[in-house]
Scaffold this motif. Structure first.
Motif, short mmCIF file in Angstrom:
data_model
loop_
_atom_site.label_atom_id
_atom_site.label_comp_id
_atom_site.label_asym_id
_atom_site.label_seq_id
_atom_site.Cartn_x
_atom_site.Cartn_y
_atom_site.Cartn_z
N ALA A 76 0.83 -1.21 0.00
CA ALA A 76 0.00 0.00 0.00
C ALA A 76 0.86 1.25 0.00
O ALA A 76 0.60 2.22 -0.73
CB ALA A 76 -0.93 -0.01 1.21
N VAL A 77 1.90 1.23 0.82
CA VAL A 77 2.79 2.39 0.88
C VAL A 77 3.53 2.57 -0.45
O VAL A 77 3.64 3.68 -0.97
CB VAL A 77 3.80 2.25 2.04
N ALA A 78 4.02 1.45 -1.00
CA ALA A 78 4.73 1.52 -2.29
C ALA A 78 3.81 2.07 -3.37
O ALA A 78 4.24 2.86 -4.22
CB ALA A 78 5.24 0.13 -2.67
N GLY A 79 2.53 1.64 -3.35
CA GLY A 79 1.59 2.15 -4.34
C GLY A 79 1.33 3.63 -4.18
O GLY A 79 1.20 4.36 -5.16
N MET A 80 1.25 4.10 -2.94
CA MET A 80 1.06 5.53 -2.69
C MET A 80 2.22 6.34 -3.24
O MET A 80 2.02 7.37 -3.90
CB MET A 80 0.92 5.77 -1.19
N VAL A 81 3.44 5.85 -2.99
CA VAL A 81 4.62 6.56 -3.48
C VAL A 81 4.67 6.53 -5.01
O VAL A 81 4.99 7.54 -5.66
CB VAL A 81 5.91 5.95 -2.87
N ARG A 82 4.35 5.38 -5.58
CA ARG A 82 4.37 5.25 -7.05
C ARG A 82 3.36 6.21 -7.69
O ARG A 82 3.59 6.73 -8.79
CB ARG A 82 4.06 3.82 -7.45
N ALA A 83 2.24 6.46 -7.00
CA ALA A 83 1.21 7.33 -7.55
C ALA A 83 1.67 8.78 -7.66
O ALA A 83 1.02 9.59 -8.32
CB ALA A 83 -0.05 7.26 -6.68
N ALA A 84 2.81 9.12 -7.04
CA ALA A 84 3.35 10.46 -7.19
C ALA A 84 3.77 10.73 -8.62
O ALA A 84 3.90 11.87 -9.05
CB ALA A 84 4.54 10.67 -6.25
N GLY A 85 4.02 9.65 -9.39
CA GLY A 85 4.30 9.80 -10.80
C GLY A 85 5.73 10.19 -11.14
O GLY A 85 6.00 10.61 -12.26
N ASP A 86 6.63 10.03 -10.18
CA ASP A 86 8.03 10.38 -10.41
C ASP A 86 8.87 9.10 -10.38
O ASP A 86 8.89 8.41 -9.36
CB ASP A 86 8.51 11.35 -9.33
N TYR A 96 11.86 8.57 -9.92
CA TYR A 96 12.98 8.58 -8.98
C TYR A 96 12.52 8.66 -7.52
O TYR A 96 13.34 8.65 -6.61
CB TYR A 96 13.94 9.73 -9.29
N THR A 97 11.21 8.77 -7.29
CA THR A 97 10.67 8.74 -5.93
C THR A 97 10.16 7.34 -5.66
O THR A 97 9.22 6.88 -6.32
CB THR A 97 9.54 9.78 -5.78
N THR A 98 10.79 6.65 -4.71
CA THR A 98 10.55 5.23 -4.54
C THR A 98 10.58 4.82 -3.07
O THR A 98 11.34 5.37 -2.29
CB THR A 98 11.64 4.41 -5.28
N PHE A 99 9.73 3.85 -2.75
CA PHE A 99 9.71 3.26 -1.41
C PHE A 99 10.52 1.97 -1.40
O PHE A 99 10.47 1.18 -2.35
CB PHE A 99 8.26 2.95 -1.02
N PHE A 100 11.29 1.74 -0.33
CA PHE A 100 12.09 0.54 -0.17
C PHE A 100 11.71 -0.15 1.14
O PHE A 100 11.77 0.48 2.20
CB PHE A 100 13.59 0.88 -0.10
N ASP A 101 11.34 -1.43 1.08
CA ASP A 101 11.13 -2.16 2.33
C ASP A 101 12.50 -2.43 2.96
O ASP A 101 13.53 -2.09 2.38
CB ASP A 101 10.32 -3.43 2.08
N PRO A 102 12.55 -3.01 4.16
CA PRO A 102 13.85 -3.19 4.82
C PRO A 102 14.89 -3.94 4.01
O PRO A 102 16.07 -3.56 3.98
CB PRO A 102 13.48 -3.93 6.11
N ASP A 103 14.48 -5.02 3.32
CA ASP A 103 15.44 -5.77 2.51
C ASP A 103 15.95 -4.92 1.35
O ASP A 103 17.14 -4.94 1.02
CB ASP A 103 14.80 -7.05 1.97
N GLN A 104 15.06 -4.19 0.72
CA GLN A 104 15.45 -3.34 -0.40
C GLN A 104 16.33 -2.19 0.07
O GLN A 104 17.24 -1.76 -0.63
CB GLN A 104 14.19 -2.81 -1.10
N THR A 105 16.06 -1.70 1.29
CA THR A 105 16.89 -0.64 1.85
C THR A 105 18.32 -1.12 2.06
O THR A 105 19.29 -0.39 1.80
CB THR A 105 16.30 -0.15 3.18
N LYS A 106 18.45 -2.36 2.50
CA LYS A 106 19.79 -2.93 2.67
C LYS A 106 20.54 -2.95 1.34
O LYS A 106 21.72 -2.61 1.27
CB LYS A 106 19.67 -4.34 3.24
N GLN A 107 19.84 -3.34 0.26
CA GLN A 107 20.45 -3.34 -1.07
C GLN A 107 20.84 -1.93 -1.48
O GLN A 107 21.91 -1.70 -2.06
CB GLN A 107 19.48 -3.91 -2.10
#
Length: 390
Positions: free
Chosen positions: A78-88, A90-101
């Motif tokens: 849900a959070v990732a979808g909200m961020v994606r809806a910004a339409g940019d 380069y604006t992206t949400f990362f869960d903990p595993d993705q943040t580590k990457q």
């Protein structure tokens, strides 16, 4: 409480991918894995009575769905979808595993194919394969459009970071990329074996008493490495410097400012950020290379922080810019760390050269345009840069 990571990054890269609700909406910790959970049991829904569509879907999903639901994944989705809806892109949400990457990437060491990616005209494109990387060895080229990854088509609703996560993976495993080479229309499949990628940062070669400095990226250690090389160059009393920024996809803004400071007078504007407020980034300290003639080489793979550095040297000391027009990545991203280990990479500003020129989508235009002839072994762009010093 949300912690602001002490990093401002300019990346087309690409390889970065956030749980954005902070202390008021701790979605991860608040939901029970239950198909009979009530709407009021979710803090986000309880605190936001106006979010009827979210509440209805969440409730009906738990009431009607015949499979097993993982509320943790639902919340992050849900959070990732909200961020994606910004339409940019380069604006992206990362869960903990993705943040580590993400943090591994920014440290300059990760496992993947070794190619920086960006978004251009709605397509995921290769900014530049890293020198000696699996991508380069396999035939991936600057400007390639990524059409599919492991036979899964890239759709326009996919973010840059989603595509990058599909491409990355454990060392030794093969990923098949369907790419459309620049000037072509039909995709070709290229198999790339993933490997550990240690991103080289700064290289120095002195030829005819002219220092040829190659900057591969702007990572955590680039500015410190560059400072050490700058001191070597000053001691050698070289006639001039060729600063090679070709296929440099960018990285840390602070690194670009620190490197520019080695060439410029203190207080000189390196770049201005224009977002909610305007911030001027100025040269400070350094100055080791001030007064030494410098020529800059760029191409379409030069992006982000590389464009900032080129623009700063052009506007402040009239350094000749040799090559072809750069990529045109003129937005600033900031990484915000969340309390659960996730993160949000958000576009906070556009950047402008000291003369007030926006680079976004336009790129830095060379003062001396030289195209590299791929049919010859000669490096026409580098040769012209050396001639500017000689």
């Amino acid at each position: 409480m949300m912690n602001k990571a002490q990093t401002t990054i300019l990346i087309i890269v690409a390889i970065f991918a956030g749980y954005a609700l902070g202390q008021q909406y701790p979605l991860k910790a608040a939901v029970k894995t239950s198909q009979t959970a009530s709407v009021s049991s979710h803090p986000f829904l309880a605190d936001h009575t106006s979010t009827a569509p979210f509440a209805d879907v969440w409730q009906n999903l738990h009431d009607q769905f015949i499979g097993t639901l993982d509320d943790n994944k639902l919340d992050y989705g849900a959070v990732a979808g909200m961020v994606r809806a910004a339409g940019d892109p380069y604006t992206t949400f990362f869960d903990p595993d993705q943040t580590k990457q993400l943090k591994e990437t920014l440290s300059g060491s990760f496992s993947g194919i070794g190619a920086e990616m960006g978004v251009q005209n709605g397509f995921i494109v290769v900014i530049a394969p890293l020198d000696g990387s699996p991508a380069q060895k396999a035939g991936i080229k600057t400007g390639d459009i990524i059409a599919a990854v492991d036979e899964k088509n890239i759709t326009q609703d996919m973010s840059l970071d989603e595509v990058v996560r599909q491409i990355r993976g454990p060392k030794g495993q093969t990923v098949i990329l369907s790419v459309i080479h620049k000037g072509e229309t039909a995709p070709v499949d290229i198999s790339v074996v993933r490997d550990d990628i240690a991103v080289p940062s700064v290289k120095l070669e002195v030829k005819n008493n002219i220092a040829h400095i190659t900057l591969e990226s702007f990572d955590n250690n680039t500015a410190a490495q560059f400072t050490d090389i700058a001191k070597q160059i000053r001691k050698q009393n070289v006639r001039g410097i060729v600063l090679d920024l070709r296929d440099n996809p960018g990285g840390y803004l602070e690194s670009a400012v620190q490197i520019a400071s080695q060439f410029l007078s203190p207080g000189s504007v390196v770049v201005s950020e224009r977002g909610k407020t305007e911030t001027m980034h100025r040269a400070s300290g350094g100055g080791v290379l001030r007064g030494i003639p410098v020529a800059v080489v760029i191409n379409h793979g030069s992006a982000s922080a590389a464009e900032i550095l080129a623009g700063a040297l052009l506007d402040n000391i009239k350094a000749p810019i040799i090559g072809t027009q750069s990529f045109g990545k003129g937005s600033v991203q900031e990484v915000l760390d969340m309390i659960d280990g996730s993160s949000l990479k958000v576009t906070i500003a556009k950047w402008y050269t000291p003369s007030g020129t926006s680079i976004d989508k336009e790129g830095v235009k060379p003062t001396i345009e030289v195209k590299d002839d791929e049919e010859t072994k000669q490096d026409e762009q580098l040769d012209r840069a050396f001639s500017e010093i000689e």
